[in-house]
Design an enzyme around this catalytic site. Sequence first.
Site, PDB file in Angstrom:
ATOM      1  CG  ASN A 205      19.430  41.365  24.657  1.00  0.00           C
ATOM      2  OD1 ASN A 205      18.649  40.473  25.008  1.00  0.00           O
ATOM      3  ND2 ASN A 205      19.360  42.588  25.164  1.00  0.00           N
ATOM      4  NE  ARG A 206      24.028  35.598  26.892  1.00  0.00           N
ATOM      5  CZ  ARG A 206      25.330  35.778  27.055  1.00  0.00           C
ATOM      6  NH1 ARG A 206      26.176  35.079  26.328  1.00  0.00           N
ATOM      7  NH2 ARG A 206      25.800  36.658  27.911  1.00  0.00           N
ATOM      8  CE  LYS A 207      16.299  39.958  31.262  1.00  0.00           C
ATOM      9  NZ  LYS A 207      15.056  40.486  30.674  1.00  0.00           N
ATOM     10  CD  GLU A 208      16.156  42.485  23.775  1.00  0.00           C
ATOM     11  OE1 GLU A 208      15.983  43.636  24.211  1.00  0.00           O
ATOM     12  OE2 GLU A 208      16.754  42.247  22.702  1.00  0.00           O
ATOM     13  CG  ASP A 275      21.162  52.030  21.043  1.00  0.00           C
ATOM     14  OD1 ASP A 275      20.189  51.262  20.994  1.00  0.00           O
ATOM     15  OD2 ASP A 275      21.345  52.840  21.966  1.00  0.00           O
TER      16      ASP A 275
END
Length: 490
Positions: A205-208, A275
């Site tokens: 995701n964007r943060k990861e 998911d």
Amino acid sequence: MFDFDDLSQAIARQTVLCVGDLMLDEFVYGEVSRISPEAPAPVIAVQRSETNIGGAGNVARNIAALGARGIFVGLVGQDAAGDQLEAELAKVDGIESVLVRDPSRPTTRKVRFVSEHFSTHMLRADWERAAPASEDIEQKLIAAILPLIARADIVLLSDYAKGVLTARVLRNVIDATRRAGKRVIVDPKSANLAIYRGASVLTPNRKEFSEATRSRAETEQEIAAAAQDAIYLADCEAILVTQSERGMTLVPRQGDPIHVPAYPVKVRDVSGAGDTVVAVLAAALAAGAAWEDALRMASAAAAVAVSKQGTASVTSAELRRKILPHAYRAAEEKIIENDGELATRVAVWRSEGLRVGFTNGCFDILHPGHVKVLTAARAACDRLVVGLNSDTSVKRLKGESRPVQDERARAEVLAALEAVDLVAIFTEETPLRLIELVRPSVLVKGGDYTREQVVGHEVVEAAGGEVLLIDILKGHSTTALVDRARSDQR
């Protein structure tokens, strides 16, 4: 050209091996209207609670909901939560689960306290041991996973950093899958993307993604630039960055980035939406979908998932309603194929406080008399279900020369009418079984009947419903139309 039905049918023929961190998701819904006198803390008046399969288990649920076959390998403790997850997985059609037990750790369990009215998460309590599995457990996991690769069309690794996907497990599974000539999709948690080296696609995701690339990439161009080093480091085919309301951007090793915008939707709960995305992506790629088609389907699935409460799975039918234009799908979606689907659709209407009506007939050649009854029936309720006699049922009632139109043609004509919300075909001589299933608030019949002569009136009235009789329109009947047509041919 994107053909949803062809892709959906191809997905149903795939087997996805899913490995990852299994969790028990619990949701406690209630309202907060006061502060505790014992401490400055809100008091939640609990109204209901529910338990779902979460984490990588929710990925497997989504795979099965699409109609594909899921093989799931995960880790649980020797405890009641582990027993519950094992039992819940066994109930899901389309999932074959292999659970390794680790008595040294608790089963990961997350309890969320949610405001029912605002769908706001107020507090989450976690039971977990977020540590890598021991060497002994690693070996058990590897021994369970490797033989299953041969049975799968694609492998999906869902990493929540709870101990299943250690460096050793990852290396063994990714290498074995590549040797088998199959793709590996990874939903990563670690900022060190090198541990996933050799995977086909990573889906941070964007943060990861920001943490892994040490960048603040926001635009499609910035994401593409930041992803190039990550692709080289992870030796992967592509990186898909999911960005919530901004959509998702796929950066392939070769070729131009592909950005798919998010569907506009009212967000109720984001739990498990990632998911859903990775499950749909893996299933679509296994079925041979092009990148654009797989991403379009995954984006639609995310929109459906976040519009639901709790850890949600998304069905193929829900995806179809989201993706296909309304005018294309509206009529055919009204035709119900089985009792389970009918019960589900009616239950949704009831949960929304809608009044459900029912009428029935052969409707062989639609005429103004039919239209009058259907229009009056729809005016008496919020949603109208029409029971339609099957071809064999019509023959028994009307003779061997009938019906003039087969049941599918008759169903499609009815479904095209604005007054009709669902069409359910029945094979019996009467619609009593359907009436017992629907339990309508209003039962409508056209013709010269008394209330007591209407099939199903006892069922409806016992449940507090009513029977509505509509006067027939004189001079209009299918039998007369058929006889006239035959006489004209002589």
